[in-house]
Scaffold this motif. Structure first.
Motif, PDB file in Angstrom:
ATOM      1  N   LEU A  75       0.806  -1.209   0.000  1.00 21.81           N
ATOM      2  CA  LEU A  75       0.000   0.000   0.000  1.00 21.81           C
ATOM      3  C   LEU A  75       0.843   1.265   0.000  1.00 21.81           C
ATOM      4  O   LEU A  75       0.506   2.261  -0.656  1.00 21.81           O
ATOM      5  CB  LEU A  75      -0.929  -0.012   1.224  1.00 21.81           C
ATOM      6  CG  LEU A  75      -2.083   0.971   1.224  1.00 21.81           C
ATOM      7  CD1 LEU A  75      -2.929   0.839  -0.028  1.00 21.81           C
ATOM      8  CD2 LEU A  75      -2.946   0.774   2.465  1.00 21.81           C
ATOM      9  N   PHE A  76       1.946   1.236   0.694  1.00 16.39           N
ATOM     10  CA  PHE A  76       2.760   2.439   0.810  1.00 16.39           C
ATOM     11  C   PHE A  76       4.022   2.335  -0.035  1.00 16.39           C
ATOM     12  O   PHE A  76       5.081   2.832   0.299  1.00 16.39           O
ATOM     13  CB  PHE A  76       3.093   2.700   2.281  1.00 16.39           C
ATOM     14  CG  PHE A  76       1.857   2.903   3.112  1.00 16.39           C
ATOM     15  CD1 PHE A  76       1.157   4.091   3.055  1.00 16.39           C
ATOM     16  CD2 PHE A  76       1.377   1.881   3.915  1.00 16.39           C
ATOM     17  CE1 PHE A  76       0.006   4.277   3.802  1.00 16.39           C
ATOM     18  CE2 PHE A  76       0.220   2.051   4.657  1.00 16.39           C
ATOM     19  CZ  PHE A  76      -0.465   3.253   4.602  1.00 16.39           C
ATOM     20  N   ASP A 135      -0.893   0.993  -8.914  1.00 11.85           N
ATOM     21  CA  ASP A 135      -1.462   2.137  -9.619  1.00 11.85           C
ATOM     22  C   ASP A 135      -2.967   2.165  -9.384  1.00 11.85           C
ATOM     23  O   ASP A 135      -3.532   1.336  -8.685  1.00 11.85           O
ATOM     24  CB  ASP A 135      -1.123   2.079 -11.115  1.00 11.85           C
ATOM     25  CG  ASP A 135      -1.617   0.788 -11.772  1.00 11.85           C
ATOM     26  OD1 ASP A 135      -2.516   0.123 -11.197  1.00 11.85           O
ATOM     27  OD2 ASP A 135      -1.104   0.445 -12.852  1.00 11.85           O
ATOM     28  N   TRP A 136      -3.640   3.140 -10.021  1.00 13.74           N
ATOM     29  CA  TRP A 136      -5.071   3.293  -9.783  1.00 13.74           C
ATOM     30  C   TRP A 136      -5.866   2.079 -10.250  1.00 13.74           C
ATOM     31  O   TRP A 136      -6.765   1.607  -9.555  1.00 13.74           O
ATOM     32  CB  TRP A 136      -5.577   4.558 -10.488  1.00 13.74           C
ATOM     33  CG  TRP A 136      -7.059   4.542 -10.668  1.00 13.74           C
ATOM     34  CD1 TRP A 136      -7.752   4.478 -11.818  1.00 13.74           C
ATOM     35  CD2 TRP A 136      -8.040   4.532  -9.617  1.00 13.74           C
ATOM     36  NE1 TRP A 136      -9.109   4.440 -11.574  1.00 13.74           N
ATOM     37  CE2 TRP A 136      -9.307   4.476 -10.224  1.00 13.74           C
ATOM     38  CE3 TRP A 136      -7.958   4.578  -8.219  1.00 13.74           C
ATOM     39  CZ2 TRP A 136     -10.487   4.464  -9.501  1.00 13.74           C
ATOM     40  CZ3 TRP A 136      -9.143   4.554  -7.497  1.00 13.74           C
ATOM     41  CH2 TRP A 136     -10.390   4.498  -8.130  1.00 13.74           C
ATOM     42  N   ALA A 137      -5.530   1.522 -11.412  1.00 12.34           N
ATOM     43  CA  ALA A 137      -6.286   0.387 -11.949  1.00 12.34           C
ATOM     44  C   ALA A 137      -6.213  -0.812 -11.005  1.00 12.34           C
ATOM     45  O   ALA A 137      -7.218  -1.494 -10.754  1.00 12.34           O
ATOM     46  CB  ALA A 137      -5.763   0.020 -13.333  1.00 12.34           C
ATOM     47  N   LYS A 138      -5.018  -1.059 -10.465  1.00  7.64           N
ATOM     48  CA  LYS A 138      -4.864  -2.189  -9.546  1.00  7.64           C
ATOM     49  C   LYS A 138      -5.664  -1.963  -8.273  1.00  7.64           C
ATOM     50  O   LYS A 138      -6.298  -2.879  -7.744  1.00  7.64           O
ATOM     51  CB  LYS A 138      -3.386  -2.399  -9.218  1.00  7.64           C
ATOM     52  CG  LYS A 138      -2.561  -2.930 -10.384  1.00  7.64           C
ATOM     53  CD  LYS A 138      -1.090  -3.014 -10.018  1.00  7.64           C
ATOM     54  CE  LYS A 138      -0.256  -3.483 -11.214  1.00  7.64           C
ATOM     55  NZ  LYS A 138       1.191  -3.423 -10.931  1.00  7.64           N
ATOM     56  N   ARG A 163       0.987   8.843  -4.204  1.00  8.61           N
ATOM     57  CA  ARG A 163       1.710   7.782  -4.901  1.00  8.61           C
ATOM     58  C   ARG A 163       0.942   7.258  -6.108  1.00  8.61           C
ATOM     59  O   ARG A 163       1.509   6.610  -6.980  1.00  8.61           O
ATOM     60  CB  ARG A 163       1.981   6.611  -3.951  1.00  8.61           C
ATOM     61  CG  ARG A 163       2.833   6.962  -2.735  1.00  8.61           C
ATOM     62  CD  ARG A 163       3.024   5.733  -1.855  1.00  8.61           C
ATOM     63  NE  ARG A 163       3.696   6.058  -0.612  1.00  8.61           N
ATOM     64  CZ  ARG A 163       3.088   6.490   0.477  1.00  8.61           C
ATOM     65  NH1 ARG A 163       1.774   6.636   0.470  1.00  8.61           N
ATOM     66  NH2 ARG A 163       3.754   6.766   1.567  1.00  8.61           N
ATOM     67  N   ILE A 164      -0.368   7.521  -6.149  1.00  9.57           N
ATOM     68  CA  ILE A 164      -1.166   7.071  -7.278  1.00  9.57           C
ATOM     69  C   ILE A 164      -0.794   7.885  -8.503  1.00  9.57           C
ATOM     70  O   ILE A 164      -0.703   9.112  -8.460  1.00  9.57           O
ATOM     71  CB  ILE A 164      -2.676   7.222  -6.983  1.00  9.57           C
ATOM     72  CG1 ILE A 164      -3.064   6.352  -5.782  1.00  9.57           C
ATOM     73  CG2 ILE A 164      -3.503   6.832  -8.192  1.00  9.57           C
ATOM     74  CD1 ILE A 164      -4.520   6.475  -5.393  1.00  9.57           C
ATOM     75  N   ASP A 165      -0.614   7.171  -9.606  1.00  6.67           N
ATOM     76  CA  ASP A 165      -0.251   7.828 -10.853  1.00  6.67           C
ATOM     77  C   ASP A 165      -1.287   8.885 -11.224  1.00  6.67           C
ATOM     78  O   ASP A 165      -2.476   8.764 -10.928  1.00  6.67           O
ATOM     79  CB  ASP A 165      -0.171   6.774 -11.970  1.00  6.67           C
ATOM     80  CG  ASP A 165       0.386   7.378 -13.255  1.00  6.67           C
ATOM     81  OD1 ASP A 165      -0.431   7.837 -14.063  1.00  6.67           O
ATOM     82  OD2 ASP A 165       1.613   7.370 -13.419  1.00  6.67           O
TER      83      ASP A 165
END
Length: 810
Positions: free
Chosen positions: A596-597, A602-605, A754-756
């Motif tokens: 998680l950290f 990424d967002w899709a995952k 951290r999310i793209d």
């Protein structure tokens, strides 16, 4: 030794020997056996007979120089044993005896005088062994009429009228019609107080009666009587504490009857025709014989045409031409390349169990693609009944074909081969040519012709200590028997789950003496291991005897009832002494907490993790036969496989409740992890599935924001966390409901940096809104997990193929 001493010394030896062991009666039958006397395998007339002549007890030859001590019906034209002392350990045809010691212990000795079986009984007064008209072999104190031991308490594969079947006894079938050693099938009371039939094969185990696909009350059974006792009377009427009742077809006094766990997996009530000595079936548990598990082995198929027979699928051949339990093996090699595989179909065919998952509302092509993309998928069963039900199969076991079954099985094969189904339903006859005799791994001393003074001294010394030896043997046997009884009980306790039972030594070797730790939690430590078949697994070692056993029982019982692609699969368990271990499938990427950290998600995952986790929990709540709560949903218990697909794990804190029960709050302790626990736990309110919904919502907010619920962090530009004010849920709710100019600005404010930067704004907002619904203080305001999954999947389906759904923010 000199020759002139030989004859006198031999005479002394013989006289001295028979002063210790009494000569048996020379009559054709014996009414009872007294203390200090024996029955000899070398004397065919050394048998006990019941007063009415119905039963006999003695040595019976079952092979070349191999004998059982058994009780059998005298009037049957074929050998019909009702009890055996040594069904798995035949004795030699010379020098073997059944010896009743003067101290009250009954011992079966092999030819080399080793103890094969014993009653482990003692008495200060004289004892006798006699066979009653009921077929019960009883060891009693002669004067006091006190029973020390009776065969009725230790059945093999048969019970007789008035003989009790209890929670501490079970019927185990013979291996075959002529091999009386322990077979694969058993009748026993399970832990849920239900009388069940179990297939316990060479590699797998499964319950098959009553129908495991139906709950107990649907088949007329009750789980609420824990006395666990069954009996049938001389009239042919059977009663069990779980409400199982039946009456023989020839109900009434007259015929001699027996209830037998047959070698083919069916329980039958037999009645004896005393005129011709033959047996007739007057009741049987299963009429659709092909539904019995394990009959035709892996990849085999049971068919009725019109008699039951076994056959192999097209493209498969019999593995052992003399034994159907070995099943069939493919004549082709399957590849994981989807283009190298194809399917052929067989209607009205099913393989019970071992579904990779279960999906409805799928087209045939979609179901086929699921199996093609799954390397371990061997076939799939598809129902065209308006519901589009798809069952991908990872193993082809318990196969049967019936015209009443509406599904069609699609078998995965190599695309470069063609297979004919022309003779599929003909069945395959096994070769019954006799095999070479199997020799028992025992050695015997050769008879000596001469006896020396040294021999006599040794013999006398041995006699002086023989009683001490027997006492030590008895103590040792009692210790082993008591020690093993726990293991046997555990084996049958979990046999119905179908997992493999590992020894502690196996798992210790698999983990390299528990050297590679991959996880740790409140219930124990998880290690990486490699089994003997090279499968990589995760092995959870439960810590603390009390807590470990409770966790063990909860997890094994629960996981044995579920099967879903978003739930972790258990491969087996170990219950040996104080050791309690669980063997799971190994997932490559560890837990959500570990990822998680980092920058791996990424967002899709993350959105797929949200959907998969919701589907797994929804399955636990709504699709299991029993109402299952997880009670500890958190990132550490959501594991990620090689494709970052989620698998919910760790059911050690779950609670199984009857979905139709009245009390859904019978929890003795608060369960869960601080920060993820619903208010009901703290407020002592009734516990429902909404506690898992709340925990799921917290996990989703943590996954979106990158901020822990217990230590609320605000990340600075360097990625380090600084302390912030407030709580995670109120902060997200405030931002989303009032503090932002637009949805986009709200999302940007709470989103994990951290999310793209490329993400779907609508999906992100939906996930946050759904998560906020899940964490409502009032439980009735929260959706169910099924509704959560539907909301997320509905948005996913509505946006498939749409352009412009992703946004890039700089």
């Amino acid at each position: 030794m000199t020759m002139h001493h030989t004859k006198p010394l031999q005479s002394f030896y013989i006289i001295f020997f028979f002063t210790y062991i009494a000569l048996p009666s020379l009559s054709s039958s014996i009414e009872s056996l007294r203390g200090g006397s024996s029955l000899s395998v070398e004397r065919p007339d050394n048998i006990l007979v019941s007063p009415d002549g119905t039963f006999s007890a003695g040595f019976y030859r079952i092979g070349d120089n191999a004998y059982y001590f058994a009780i059998w019906f005298n009037q049957s034209t074929i050998f019909t044993p009702v009890w055996m002392a040594n069904r798995d350990y035949p004795v030699n045809g010379r020098r073997s005896i059944l010896y009743l010691q003067r101290d009250g212990n009954l011992i079966l000795r092999d030819g080399r005088r080793s103890t094969i079986w014993t009653t482990n009984t003692t008495s200060n007064s004289s004892v006798q062994l006699r066979l009653e008209n009921t077929g019960n072999l009883i060891l009693q104190k002669s004067q006091e009429n006190v029973t020390l031991w009776q065969s009725f308490d230790f059945p093999t594969d048969t019970v007789l009228p008035q003989q009790l079947l209890t929670k501490s006894s079970k019927l185990i079938s013979s291996r075959s019609r002529t091999n009386y050693s322990s077979g694969f099938y058993s009748l026993y009371f399970d832990n849920d107080n239900i009388l069940r039939l179990l297939y316990n094969g060479p590699t797998i185990s499964s319950v098959y009666w009553p129908d495991p696909g139906r709950v107990s009350w649907e088949v007329g059974r009750t789980t609420y009587n824990d006395s666990r006792i069954a009996i049938f009377d001389p009239l042919g009427q059977f009663h069990s504490s779980d409400d199982l009742k039946f009456i023989s077809s020839d109900f009434g006094l007259g015929p001699k009857r027996r209830l037998t766990m047959d070698f083919d997996g069916n329980v039958r009530l037999y009645s004896l025709n005393e005129k011709n000595g033959t047996w007739a079936v007057s009741w049987q548990a299963i009429t659709r014989l092909c539904t019995i598990h394990g009959l035709c082995g892996p990849n085999g198929v049971c068919i009725h045409s019109p008699e039951r027979r076994c056959t192999c699928l097209p493209g498969f051949k019999v593995k052992d031409p003399t034994d159907w339990s070995q099943g069939c093996e493919p004549t082709f090699n399957l590849s994981c390349n989807t283009n190298a595989s194809s399917f052929y179909s067989i209607a009205n065919l099913d393989y019970y169990g071992y579904d990779f998952n279960y999906t409805e509302k799928l087209s045939l092509e979609d179901c086929k693609n699921i199996c093609l993309q799954l390397c371990s998928c061997k076939a799939f069963m598809y129902h065209i009944d308006g519901r589009g039900r798809c069952f991908p199969k990872t193993l082809l076991l318990n196969g049967y074909r019936e015209l009443s079954f509406s599904g069609t099985m699609y078998i995965k094969v190599s695309s470069n081969r063609t297979f004919s189904k022309e003779n599929f339903t003909d069945g395959i006859k096994l070769k019954c040519s006799p095999k070479a005799p199997i020799e028992l791994p025992r050695t015997y001393e050769t008879k000596k012709e001469n006896v020396s003074i040294k021999d006599i001294l040794l013999f006398v010394s041995a006699l002086g200590g023989v009683e001490l030896v027997f006492i030590l043997i008895g103590c040792w046997y009692m210790f082993i028997n008591n020690h093993d009884s726990n293991a046997i009980e555990q084996g049958y306790l979990f046999a119905a789950t179908g997992f493999k039972k590992f020894s502690y030594a196996e798992l210790k070797k698999a983990t390299g003496n528990f050297s590679e730790e991959i996880g740790r939690g409140g219930a124990g430590v998880v290690y990486k291991g490699v089994l003997s078949d090279q499968r990589v697994v995760a092995i959870k070692r439960l810590e603390g005897i009390n807590q470990g056993e409770a966790e063990f029982l909860a997890e094994v019982t629960t996981i044995g009832r579920i099967n879903h692609m978003n739930l972790i699969q258990m491969r087996g368990f170990c219950a040996e002494g104080k050791h309690r271990l669980l063997v799971y499938e190994y997932v490559e990427h560890g837990s959500l907490a570990e990822n998680l950290f980092s920058n791996s998600l990424d967002w899709a995952k993350r959105f797929e993790i949200a959907i998969g986790t919701a589907k797994g929990l929804a399955y636990l709540h709504d699709e299991c036969l029993e109402w299952v709560l997880h009670c500890d949903v958190k990132p550490q218990n959501i594991l990620l496989d090689g494709d970052y697909k989620p698998k919910v794990a760790d059911f050690g804190l779950c609670k199984l409740l009857d979905r139709h029960g009245n009390d859904r709050s019978s929890f003795s302790t608060v369960r869960g992890t601080r920060g993820y626990m619903a208010p009901e736990w703290i407020l002592n309110l009734p516990i429902t599935s909404k506690v898992d919904v709340y925990s799921y919502g917290i996990v989703m907010l943590e996954m979106v924001t990158g901020r822990r619920p217990t230590r609320f962090h605000v990340l600075d530009e360097g990625g380090e966390g600084g302390e912030g004010g407030g709580q995670l849920v109120p902060w997200v709710r405030d931002v989303m409901n009032g503090g932002a100019i637009s949805n986009q600005r709200s999302i940007e404010e709470i989103m994990d940096p951290r999310i793209d930067s490329r993400y779907d704004l609508a999906k992100m907002e939906l996930l946050v809104r759904v998560a906020l619904q899940c964490v409502e203080e009032e439980r009735d305001a929260r959706p169910t997990m099924s509704q959560v999954a539907e909301m997320l999947l509905g948005h996913e389906n509505n946006h498939e193929g749409c352009e412009g759904s992703s946004h890039e923010f700089g």
